[in-house]
Design a protein around this motif. Structure first.
Motif, PDB file in Angstrom:
ATOM      1  N   UNK A 354      34.086 -12.593  64.403  1.00 52.81           N
ATOM      2  CA  UNK A 354      33.924 -13.721  65.313  1.00 52.81           C
ATOM      3  C   UNK A 354      34.938 -14.774  64.884  1.00 52.81           C
ATOM      4  N   UNK A 355      35.722 -15.296  65.840  1.00 49.59           N
ATOM      5  CA  UNK A 355      36.750 -16.281  65.511  1.00 49.59           C
ATOM      6  C   UNK A 355      36.750 -17.416  66.516  1.00 49.59           C
ATOM      7  N   UNK A 356      37.111 -18.593  66.037  1.00 49.71           N
ATOM      8  CA  UNK A 356      37.322 -19.723  66.938  1.00 49.71           C
ATOM      9  C   UNK A 356      38.149 -20.776  66.230  1.00 49.71           C
ATOM     10  N   UNK A 357      38.752 -21.648  67.006  1.00 45.86           N
ATOM     11  CA  UNK A 357      39.388 -22.836  66.437  1.00 45.86           C
ATOM     12  C   UNK A 357      38.255 -23.739  65.960  1.00 45.86           C
ATOM     13  N   UNK A 358      38.184 -23.977  64.640  1.00 44.54           N
ATOM     14  CA  UNK A 358      37.043 -24.694  64.067  1.00 44.54           C
ATOM     15  C   UNK A 358      36.979 -26.132  64.565  1.00 44.54           C
ATOM     16  N   UNK A 359      35.787 -26.549  64.957  1.00 51.66           N
ATOM     17  CA  UNK A 359      35.568 -27.933  65.398  1.00 51.66           C
ATOM     18  C   UNK A 359      34.633 -28.671  64.446  1.00 51.66           C
ATOM     19  N   UNK A 360      34.109 -27.940  63.446  1.00 53.13           N
ATOM     20  CA  UNK A 360      33.232 -28.549  62.434  1.00 53.13           C
ATOM     21  C   UNK A 360      33.591 -27.932  61.080  1.00 53.13           C
ATOM     22  N   UNK A 361      32.880 -28.363  60.029  1.00 55.61           N
ATOM     23  CA  UNK A 361      33.062 -27.770  58.701  1.00 55.61           C
ATOM     24  C   UNK A 361      31.921 -26.802  58.381  1.00 55.61           C
ATOM     25  N   UNK A 362      31.220 -26.349  59.417  1.00 56.16           N
ATOM     26  CA  UNK A 362      30.071 -25.467  59.202  1.00 56.16           C
ATOM     27  C   UNK A 362      30.227 -24.180  60.020  1.00 56.16           C
ATOM     28  N   UNK A 363      31.015 -23.209  59.496  1.00 58.90           N
ATOM     29  CA  UNK A 363      31.263 -21.979  60.268  1.00 58.90           C
ATOM     30  C   UNK A 363      30.000 -21.214  60.637  1.00 58.90           C
ATOM     31  N   UNK A 364      28.980 -21.229  59.746  1.00 61.33           N
ATOM     32  CA  UNK A 364      27.748 -20.484  60.051  1.00 61.33           C
ATOM     33  C   UNK A 364      27.090 -21.011  61.319  1.00 61.33           C
ATOM     34  N   UNK A 365      27.042 -22.341  61.467  1.00 63.18           N
ATOM     35  CA  UNK A 365      26.439 -22.938  62.662  1.00 63.18           C
ATOM     36  C   UNK A 365      27.348 -22.774  63.874  1.00 63.18           C
ATOM     37  N   UNK A 366      28.633 -22.996  63.651  1.00 63.14           N
ATOM     38  CA  UNK A 366      29.578 -22.992  64.768  1.00 63.14           C
ATOM     39  C   UNK A 366      29.718 -21.610  65.410  1.00 63.14           C
ATOM     40  N   UNK A 367      29.677 -20.579  64.592  1.00 61.59           N
ATOM     41  CA  UNK A 367      29.893 -19.219  65.100  1.00 61.59           C
ATOM     42  C   UNK A 367      28.598 -18.536  65.556  1.00 61.59           C
ATOM     43  N   UNK A 368      27.470 -19.230  65.385  1.00 56.56           N
ATOM     44  CA  UNK A 368      26.158 -18.636  65.672  1.00 56.56           C
ATOM     45  C   UNK A 368      26.030 -18.065  67.090  1.00 56.56           C
ATOM     46  N   UNK A 369      26.544 -18.752  68.169  1.00 56.98           N
ATOM     47  CA  UNK A 369      26.375 -18.190  69.518  1.00 56.98           C
ATOM     48  C   UNK A 369      26.923 -16.771  69.653  1.00 56.98           C
ATOM     49  N   UNK A 370      28.047 -16.483  68.997  1.00 58.19           N
ATOM     50  CA  UNK A 370      28.623 -15.133  69.082  1.00 58.19           C
ATOM     51  C   UNK A 370      27.964 -14.187  68.087  1.00 58.19           C
ATOM     52  N   UNK A 371      27.665 -14.670  66.882  1.00 59.32           N
ATOM     53  CA  UNK A 371      27.006 -13.813  65.881  1.00 59.32           C
ATOM     54  C   UNK A 371      25.655 -13.331  66.413  1.00 59.32           C
ATOM     55  N   UNK A 372      24.959 -14.188  67.155  1.00 63.64           N
ATOM     56  CA  UNK A 372      23.647 -13.812  67.719  1.00 63.64           C
ATOM     57  C   UNK A 372      23.747 -12.654  68.715  1.00 63.64           C
ATOM     58  N   UNK A 373      24.931 -12.445  69.292  1.00 65.74           N
ATOM     59  CA  UNK A 373      25.119 -11.349  70.260  1.00 65.74           C
ATOM     60  C   UNK A 373      25.261  -9.995  69.568  1.00 65.74           C
ATOM     61  N   UNK A 374      25.432 -10.003  68.247  1.00 67.64           N
ATOM     62  CA  UNK A 374      25.728  -8.764  67.521  1.00 67.64           C
ATOM     63  C   UNK A 374      24.504  -7.916  67.232  1.00 67.64           C
ATOM     64  N   UNK A 375      23.317  -8.529  67.252  1.00 70.61           N
ATOM     65  CA  UNK A 375      22.147  -7.798  66.790  1.00 70.61           C
ATOM     66  C   UNK A 375      22.145  -7.771  65.268  1.00 70.61           C
ATOM     67  N   UNK A 376      21.377  -6.862  64.633  1.00 70.38           N
ATOM     68  CA  UNK A 376      21.299  -6.849  63.170  1.00 70.38           C
ATOM     69  C   UNK A 376      22.633  -6.494  62.521  1.00 70.38           C
ATOM     70  N   UNK A 377      22.979  -7.169  61.433  1.00 73.71           N
ATOM     71  CA  UNK A 377      24.212  -6.850  60.694  1.00 73.71           C
ATOM     72  C   UNK A 377      23.845  -6.436  59.275  1.00 73.71           C
TER      73      UNK A 377
END
Length: 444
Positions: A354-377
């Protein structure tokens, strides 16, 4: 080291390796150095042990993930447009003989909380789940205009001068809805924000045509191809090309200090007490940190999974674009997956990014919308990398510095930078008018 070279290249990232290959083919005497003991720099592919060392600080990954050497995890994950500029460069240099490619299974877009296939042609527009009946007809007419548009054929322009008409004005002519514009602009034309809407429509249409032509090349489910064994193969292939044409390679060279004369011009590189002289220096931003400025950062998640991304038709390799408006962001988010089918993981394992141009200093929160689409990892790693652009004037200091890699999951912006650097270094335009049918032979 006491020889003199036309160009010394520092760093074996993809951009630097392409340039050393192109310059060697041109007959320039090239020395290529890297402080690392492996090829690829920021764009390397790591095995499981290396991945664990980088993110977890130890080299003992759990045994249930399988053999370390069966993993090739890209640090700068990107697909290649089948009809795109990087493929043209590969064919132009005959580097295709060192590589094997496989078509990517699917290209999807996130819309209103769901993942759907990206419609790229008039036929696909009519089948798309993303639009209502009347919108499908309007989109079909727009796609037909784009497909038929030929720059040198005024009859195909429908009275529109795309140098003057903006993308917004062109879209308005066809009465398309905001959600459709979002899909077309971000998932087809691959713009990273909405600035394109108020710029001349010519580039927007060219990008859509590139997507459609790339999609048609392999008759697959996406316009993308990807090398077997990961992107780490690309820098090595261009390094081989450079070596064939007389380029010299030195890995594991500590420091690599660029030397400047009294006028501020680079004249060589010193490592381990020896100085190699040159006329020009090419490098990535890490070698000349005082000649670059930070312009942003990329947030990235790397995930190991035991299943494909849900709702992507069990695709082994896939891109999902999450347009900025869908997430209330300033820039798009990209979800990218490949698997054992591309020889980048053991059988049954998938690697998602999951990648994006960072808009915060919290990648875990920022990338959550896409990570949630993955199902279990099985495992997930997060990182944020700064992006730099050069601030120097190459005509004053003989230094040619590449820009950092962006968050996009395709190589078009990467290769644009390489081609511009090539022209600045050589004073020539790179001729990429090649027969793209050769690309089909290079892909499986």
């Amino acid at each position: 080291m006491d020889e003199e070279y036309d160009v010394i290249v520092l760093g074996t990232g993809l951009k630097e390796c392409i340039l050393s290959g192109l310059l060697s083919v041109d007959g320039l005497k090239v020395l290529h150095m890297d402080r690392n003991d492996y090829y690829g720099g920021a764009s390397s592919s790591l095995n499981l042990t290396q991945l664990w060392k980088r993110f977890r600080g130890n080299d003992k990954p759990p045994e249930n993930l399988g053999s370390s050497r069966e993993y090739n995890v890209d640090m700068i994950p990107k697909f290649m447009m089948a009809n795109g500029t990087l493929v043209r460069v590969l064919i132009h240099t005959d580097v295709t003989k060192y590589l094997h490619f496989k078509a990517v299974d699917g290209s999807f877009v996130y819309n209103k909380g769901k993942i759907d296939k990206v419609p790229a042609t008039d036929v696909e527009a009519l089948k798309s789940q993303l639009m209502g009946l009347f919108e499908k007809r309007r989109a079909r007419k727009f796609f037909i205009f784009v497909q038929d548009y030929e720059e040198n054929d005024p009859k195909s322009h429908e009275g529109l001068d795309l140098e003057k008409v903006t993308a917004r004005e062109l879209i308005t002519k066809y009465g398309l809805e905001d959600d459709t514009i979002d899909i077309i602009g971000h998932a087809l034309a691959l713009h990273i924000n909405d600035n394109y809407l108020d710029q001349p429509a010519k580039d927007f249409v060219k990008r859509m045509k590139l997507y459609a032509e790339s999609l048609a090349r392999f008759q697959g489910g996406s316009p993308y191809i990807y090398p077997l064994y990961g992107l780490g193969e690309l820098p090595q292939a261009f390094a081989r090309l450079s070596a064939v044409y007389g380029g010299t390679y030195m890995l594991n060279k500590p420091e690599c200090k660029v030397e400047f004369d009294d006028n501020g011009k680079a004249f060589g590189v010193t490592s381990e007490g020896e100085t190699a002289k040159c006329k020009k220096v090419v490098c990535d931003p890490s070698y000349l940190p005082d000649k670059v400025q930070k312009v942003g950062k990329v947030a990235r998640a790397v995930c190991i999974m035991s299943h494909p991304i849900p709702d992507t038709k069990d695709s082994h390799s896939v891109q999902v674009i999450l347009p900025q408006k869908q997430l209330g962001r300033k820039s798009d988010m990209y979800l990218f997956c490949c698997s054992y089918a591309h020889n980048v993981a053991p059988k049954g394992k998938y690697i998602a990014f999951v990648l994006t141009e960072a808009e915060t200093d919290k990648p875990e929160e920022e990338l959550k919308p896409a990570v949630d689409l993955l199902g279990p990892v099985d495992e997930i790693f997060y990182e944020t990398c700064d992006r730099f652009v050069p601030t120097n004037k190459h005509e004053e200091d003989n230094c040619f510095i590449s820009t950092s890699y962006d968050a996009t999951t395709h190589f078009e912006s990467t290769v644009e930078d390489v081609i511009q650097m090539y022209s600045k270094i050589t004073g020539k335009v790179l001729d990429l008018s090649v027969d793209l049918s050769a690309a089909s032979a290079a892909a499986e």
